[in-house]
Write a protein that holds these residues in place. Structure first.
Motif, mmCIF file in Angstrom:
data_model
loop_
_atom_site.group_PDB
_atom_site.id
_atom_site.type_symbol
_atom_site.label_atom_id
_atom_site.label_comp_id
_atom_site.label_asym_id
_atom_site.label_seq_id
_atom_site.Cartn_x
_atom_site.Cartn_y
_atom_site.Cartn_z
ATOM 1 N N GLU A 197 -77.580 7.654 -72.153
ATOM 2 C CA GLU A 197 -78.381 6.868 -73.098
ATOM 3 C C GLU A 197 -77.558 5.751 -73.734
ATOM 4 O OE1 GLU A 197 -79.861 9.781 -75.808
ATOM 5 O OE2 GLU A 197 -81.368 10.556 -74.396
ATOM 6 N N ASP A 198 -76.274 5.993 -73.942
ATOM 7 C CA ASP A 198 -75.408 4.948 -74.493
ATOM 8 C C ASP A 198 -75.193 3.809 -73.504
ATOM 9 O OD1 ASP A 198 -75.161 6.334 -76.835
ATOM 10 O OD2 ASP A 198 -72.978 6.299 -76.878
ATOM 11 N N GLN A 214 -76.679 12.049 -73.503
ATOM 12 C CA GLN A 214 -76.290 11.112 -74.553
ATOM 13 C C GLN A 214 -75.372 10.031 -73.993
ATOM 14 O OE1 GLN A 214 -74.589 12.920 -78.096
ATOM 15 N NE2 GLN A 214 -73.771 10.952 -78.808
#
Length: 415
Positions: free
Chosen positions: A399-400, A396
């Motif tokens: 992905e950010d 995550q």
């Protein structure tokens, strides 16, 4: 046997009179404080300590193997195992003796069972289980990195959640501590740890032959020589700049440094194993690039946590722990980073950043109070050389794809 006994804090917090083990009156009832014996043998230090539920360190003993491994150029697992076997009984006895606590008076025994060197973990677990079975005490298995992360709650008033950076010879981890055994893993080293890299660079530079460093561990020697070196003489590229995550890679950085060392040896006409005239400048440059790299990844972790509401911008805290956290240059850089982002900065005192029995006993107290992982049966308990910390949300983070400020601003933080 040169065990070190420290921290005789006998202040009773439950009653104005008597020691911490005396029966204190609480709400009209007789109260017997909880006492935990912590045992640590995950790597090359044999440690034991007794801590009470109020956070008083009643007795501690520590036997370091540093001088032995310094002579061999690194930790040899079977040598470490043998030294643990020779030292563990005396270390535990000394911690108990200094504390004035008998095994019968203990509430529980807490021991590091993961992660670490298999042969070292085995010694601590075997000895602990013998005590547990003989005296019929509850057993609390401890995750070594969890213990490092929670040490700050022994020395400071810190509430969950907080961002924690764990730097050591075996690990480099960025995580959010949301509870005693509740962690969100943001990133970690994908190869070697910073402490391991610094030790290897020190060995490649033959710093043990330097008159100022003959009795110092590798990382400590780098830090010492860097104080009088010129870091601007050498520049090393930061690894993994294409990856906007919180993972680390120190092996690539080590290779770049080794190439520079080889080139300087050729220029000075010396062989590997001889001291370079520019060794202080290299040490300063190495320490600086490691600091910048750690700051950069930690910066991204801060931004990610605030962006996703994991930490409140009004009450955010950065905790730095582990052996490498005792490096004052790295600590100063991270302090500046925290200040610039309105994070509180906390780090245990240097002696509690390295491996010790106190942090294991305290982790045992934390788990005892929370009712987490306190075992009345030790059947099936095994040591685990490799063990993740918490729930992995590193994908995550990637992905950010959070971009951190330009390198110039990070350089200013570390200067």
């Amino acid at each position: 046997m040169k065990s070190i006994a420290r921290s005789l804090l006998r202040t009773a917090r439950c009653s104005p009179a008597g020691g911490p083990r005396s029966r204190a009156t609480h709400c009209g009832k007789m109260h017997r404080p909880k006492l935990v014996l912590g045992i640590e043998t995950s790597c090359d230090d044999t440690g034991a300590a007794v801590v009470d539920e109020a956070g008083n360190v009643l007795g501690e003993a520590l036997q370091s193997q540093r001088e032995v491994h310094l002579k061999t150029g690194g930790i040899i697992p079977h040598v470490a195992q043998q030294l643990h076997r020779e030292n563990i009984e005396q270390v535990v006895k000394e911690a108990l003796s200094v504390s004035g606590v008998s095994v019968n008076e203990l509430t529980a025994i807490a021991t590091t069972v993961k992660p670490g060197l298999a042969l070292s973990l085995e010694v601590g677990l075997d000895y602990s289980l013998k005590l547990v079975n003989k005296y019929q005490k509850p057993f609390i298995p401890i995750h070594h990195m969890e213990a490092h992360a929670l040490t700050i709650r022994l020395t400071n008033q810190v509430e969950f959640p907080f961002l924690v950076l764990l730097l050591s010879g075996g690990h480099c981890i960025l995580a959010v501590a949301e509870g005693v055994s509740d962690f969100l893993l943001l990133g970690q080293s994908i190869d070697i740890a910073p402490g391991d890299m610094l030790d290897k660079v020190a060995r490649r530079l033959s710093l043990i032959k330097h008159p100022e460093c003959h009795s110092m561990a590798g990382g400590k020697a780098i830090e010492h020589l860097a104080q009088t070196g010129n870091r601007q003489q050498y520049t090393f590229s930061l690894p993994m700049q294409r990856y906007r995550n919180c993972d680390f890679s120190f092996s690539g950085l080590q290779n770049l440094i080794n190439k520079t060392i080889i080139q300087k040896e050729k220029e000075e006409g010396i062989q590997e194993g001889e001291l370079l005239s520019c060794v202080k400048d290299i040490a300063a440059a190495v320490q600086h690039v490691v600091t910048i790299y750690i700051i950069q990844r930690t910066y991204r972790a801060m931004l990610f946590c605030i962006k996703n509401g994991i930490l409140s911008p009004k009450h955010a805290t950065l905790v730095v722990s582990g052996g490498v956290a005792s490096n004052q240059y790295i600590r100063k850089g991270l302090q500046a980073l925290a200040n610039a982002n309105s994070f509180a900065f906390l780090s245990p005192p240097p002696r509690l950043c390295t491996d010790n029995g106190v942090m294991i006993a305290w982790n045992g107290i934390e788990r005892l109070r929370a009712g987490l992982g306190v075992l009345n049966s030790t059947e099936g308990i095994r040591f685990e050389p490799k063990a993740p910390l918490g729930t992995d949300i590193s994908k995550q983070v990637e992905e950010d794809s959070i971009k951190v400020p330009k390198l110039r601003k990070i350089l200013q933080l570390a200067s």
